[in-house]
Design an enzyme around this catalytic site. Structure first.
Site: not given
Ligand code: GLC
Length: 788
Positions: A406, A409, A483
């Site tokens: 997670d 990015e 999300d």
């Protein structure tokens, strides 16, 4: 400031679009060097290379010779392709058996033609060029009847005609709505469908890129803020061939372990060992299947990766072992940010061995994430990849087989949401700024993690889930769509989003079922679980502080409803597994937009609220509250309602009944599907393998059963069970032909039940020429049992 009207201040527009475009100009020289075709132009140099008869690459650099090495996405080698070169005063033609690149010289315009000489994609008034600030741009002609699919993870409808999209991996907690552009994944690939024919375009640029598919002026264009204009044209001509060509370039998904296809339960966070054990107890007592439980950030010691908080999880190893015995895997989260802490070994190693992202001046870049001030491994360096991968022995030694990546990015808690773009990545000795390489951070972390875990697991398949990625991410990870929220609208938007991920080479994807943020409710969870049953990735996940949304959180009725569909997932497991196998070979996704199967049918072009599983099953989820029926489009031909066996004529929209416990499902006639039976988890081998044939006018259907051990890479050595079964009906006689194709693996079932739907007057049944007994089931279908 973006949240106020300041966002549209006239002074914010730095330039008028198009005015600063510098066209590449005329071709001034052309030569061939081995299999590279080199062009010098007034304002740039271009190299054209072929990867196969169907795939050509164009690289333009306005500063120097084009660089053709070093793609992060492409794994296919440049092929030995027979290219015929024909040059005259005006143009140069580079032709293979399937594709001609037609280069006009004055000014340089690059078009692509098929074998008949028909235009696939061309350039008109504008072609390639750059802007003074260094952006590279390419304009292509667009036709009014074109439809665009792919672009990875985007909000909005299926067809991206008219959209403007940015590729810049971004942690978007909110909002996710039709105008939310850049999300976690960047896949700068799409395919065009025009009058039943398709071609693909892949823009391999790892910085910020944009696609402007607003085509009113007869063009679309794509541009990159940094790097080269570097694109591939994939000649198709069918959509499936384009996908196959794209996944030959960038790789296919390895077949996941079967447990990764089961139902997964997550929460931010199950905070203690006791809580996890209680949760598992509930699943087992209630006989709700589950294959994996996720540990979110609370399992760690103050969010330090490669640690467990020993107060919360006093005996992680025992927990993992006990759960595994029940057929349940633990999947822990691993984020890239390494806590700055001189007493923490991962941080010490990273600093000591110079493994973190740094500025040109040599100072380490720090950003704030869950653990506070953190450093970020520079995954562009192979040594760092190996180090990070090896560190996963921490998890594999505990018996863990799957990892959840997670915040890769990478997400950073600051205004820009990410790392300073001035950071310089080592990139194995070819340094590049973060601005140039931003979009591959997650991909490279995924590669390091996947390879590390694979190494540690001794021939067992690993499972990786990732939030961020770039083209090629399918080689390492499945993707969840970040999300989302517990909104009906987010259930709706997940359908085209996942279909387009599939059309971008990522077959293994799905959203957080029930919605991550915001409070879910019983109806929403029930409907979302029905949808999730048929998304390739099936995980219920919710955020800290929100309403609990485990299957039993909304009373008995919802629990029964949710349980029915989790069971259905396991009933469909043999079919899904076969489709995963197919996707791992061909790149054709498990979850498909109807247009992929019906590219000539205009009703499918932008059909965004229903999808297919494989080539013959239509799934039409209910995505609005208090809704007990919905419109379903069934293409030409006959279809069978999965629940009632009722035949329905296609070529039209129908109103399907959908009471709260019914997900509308339709099977195309004269095809077959495989079914199993509910299991507590995939640990329990299938012993009730069934093939259902739905007879229509042709009265003939066939299927190839596929099973393997579901956990090792032996399938790569063809260690599998494959059996071809054909069923046909004529004049009272049901004829079955069953042929072993591959028996090198022995599955858990020793017989196969064949169920023939839609035949009322069977008087005799034959299997491989021999007369056999048959029975009728409670739906009056003919049932025959054959040996495995
Ligand atoms: C991010 C993830 C989410 C996770 C949370 C805490 O928001 O997208 O899935 O639960 O971080 O780790």
């Amino acid at each position: 400031m973006q949240d106020t009207s300041f966002a549209i201040h006239p002074g914010n527009k730095s330039k008028i679009e198009g005015t600063t475009f510098r066209d590449i100009g005329d071709v001034t020289s052309f030569k061939q060097e081995n299999n590279h075709f080199l062009f010098s132009c007034e304002y740039g140099r271009v190299t054209i290379v072929f990867y196969s008869n169907h795939v050509a690459r164009v690289v333009m650099n306005h500063k120097q010779d084009p660089v053709v090495e070093g793609s992060f996405a492409v794994i296919q080698k440049q092929g030995i392709v027979n290219v015929e070169v024909v040059e005259d005063k005006e143009a140069i033609r580079l032709g293979t058996d399937a594709l001609t690149v037609y280069i006009e010289k004055s000014p340089m315009r690059v078009s692509f033609l098929d074998t008949n000489g028909d235009l696939i994609i061309g350039e008109g008034q504008k072609g390639m060029g750059h802007s003074p600030s260094g952006e590279v741009i390419c304009y292509k002609q667009a036709h009014p009847d074109e439809h665009y699919y792919g672009f990875g993870e985007k909000t909005g409808f299926l067809d991206k005609q008219g959209e403007k999209m940015t590729m810049w991996n971004t942690d978007v907690y909110a909002p996710h709505n039709p105008e939310t552009d850049a999300l976690y994944q960047s896949i700068p690939f799409f395919m065009t469908l025009r009058q039943g024919r398709a071609h693909g375009l892949f823009f391999d640029n790892t910085g910020k890129t944009q696609f402007t598919m607003r085509t009113e002026d007869g063009t679309f264009h794509f541009s990159g803020e940094t790097g080269q204009m570097d694109y591939y044209i994939l000649a198709g001509p069918t959509m499936k061939e384009v996908l196959n060509q794209y996944t030959t370039l960038t790789g296919t998904m390895p077949l996941p372990p079967k447990w990764a296809l089961g139902y997964h339960q997550s929460r931010y966070s199950y905070e203690t060992e006791a809580e996890v054990r209680e949760l598992v107890g509930n699943f087992l007592n209630k006989e709700i299947p589950v294959d994996a439980i996720y540990l979110d950030i609370h399992y760690m010691d103050e969010y330090r990766v490669f640690t467990f908080d020993e107060d919360r999880f006093p005996n992680a190893k025992q927990l993992v072992a006990d759960l595994k015995e029940q057929g349940i895997r633990i999947v822990p989260i691993v984020d890239p940010g390494v806590k700055e802490d001189p007493e923490y070994v991962t941080y010490q190693e990273g600093i000591g061995d110079d493994r973190f992202c740094k500025y040109l001046e040599g100072n380490v870049y720090y950003g704030d994430v869950w653990p506070g001030k953190s450093a970020f491994p520079d995954f562009t360096n192979e040594d760092v990849q190996t180090w990070w991968g090896d560190k996963h022995t921490f998890y594999s030694d505990l018996g863990i087989e799957g990892i959840w990546n997670d915040m890769n990015e990478p997400a950073v808690f600051n205004e820009t949401k990410t790392m300073d773009t001035k950071v310089v990545h080592d990139n194995n000795g070819v340094p590049k700024t973060h601005r140039e390489l931003h979009n591959i951070y997650g991909l490279k972390m995924g590669e390091a993690t996947y390879e590390g875990m694979k190494n540690n697991l001794d021939g067992k398949r690993t499972f990786l889930l990732t939030r961020a990625g770039y083209a090629g991410v399918q080689r390492y990870a499945s993707v969840w769509t970040g999300d989302n929220r517990s909104f009906w609208e987010h259930l709706q938007l997940a359908i085209p989003m996942c279909m387009n991920l599939g059309m971008s080479g990522v077959p293994f994807c799905g959203p957080d079922v029930g919605g991550f943020a915001h409070d879910s409710n019983g109806q929403l969870l029930a409907r979302w679980t029905q949808f999730g049953t048929f998304t390739p990735y099936f995980r219920n996940h919710s955020a800290i502080g929100t309403q609990r949304q485990e299957p039993w959180s909304f009373g008995e009725d919802v629990e029964a409803n949710v349980k029915k569909y989790i069971h259905l997932r396991y009933i469909w497991m043999p079919e899904l597994y076969r489709l995963f196998k197919e996707a791992s070979v061909t790149g054709i996704p498990v979850m498909r937009p109807l247009v992929l199967e019906y590219p000539e049918d205009k009703h499918t072009f932008n059909l965004s609220d229903q999808f297919m599983i494989g080539a013959n099953v239509i799934v039409a989820p209910v995505t609005t509250p208090d809704t007990e029926q919905r419109l379903v489009y069934l293409p030409e031909g006959e279809w069978v309602n999965y629940w009632t066996d009722e035949k329905v004529s296609g070529g039209d929209h129908i109103i399907a009944k959908a009471p709260i416990d019914t997900l509308p499902l339709f099977i195309k006639v004269d095809t077959m599907i495989a079914q199993g039976s509910p299991k507590q988890s995939t640990l329990v081998q299938e012993d009730d393998y069934q093939l259902h044939a739905y007879f229509g006018v042709k009265k003939e259907a066939s299927y190839t059963i596929y099973e393997d051990d579901g956990e090792t890479f032996e399938y790569e050595n063809n260690h599998a069970f494959e059996k071809y079964v054909q069923m046909s009906y004529d004049n009272g006689v049901l004829t079955v032909t069953a042929e072993d194709v591959n028996t090198s693996y022995t599955p858990g079932f020793d017989k196969v039940t064949l169920v023939a739907h839609g035949l009322s007057d069977v008087t005799e049944a034959r299997v491989n020429g021999k007369h056999v007994q048959f029975q009728k089931n409670n739906m009056n279908n003919v049932v025959i049992t054959i040996s495995r």
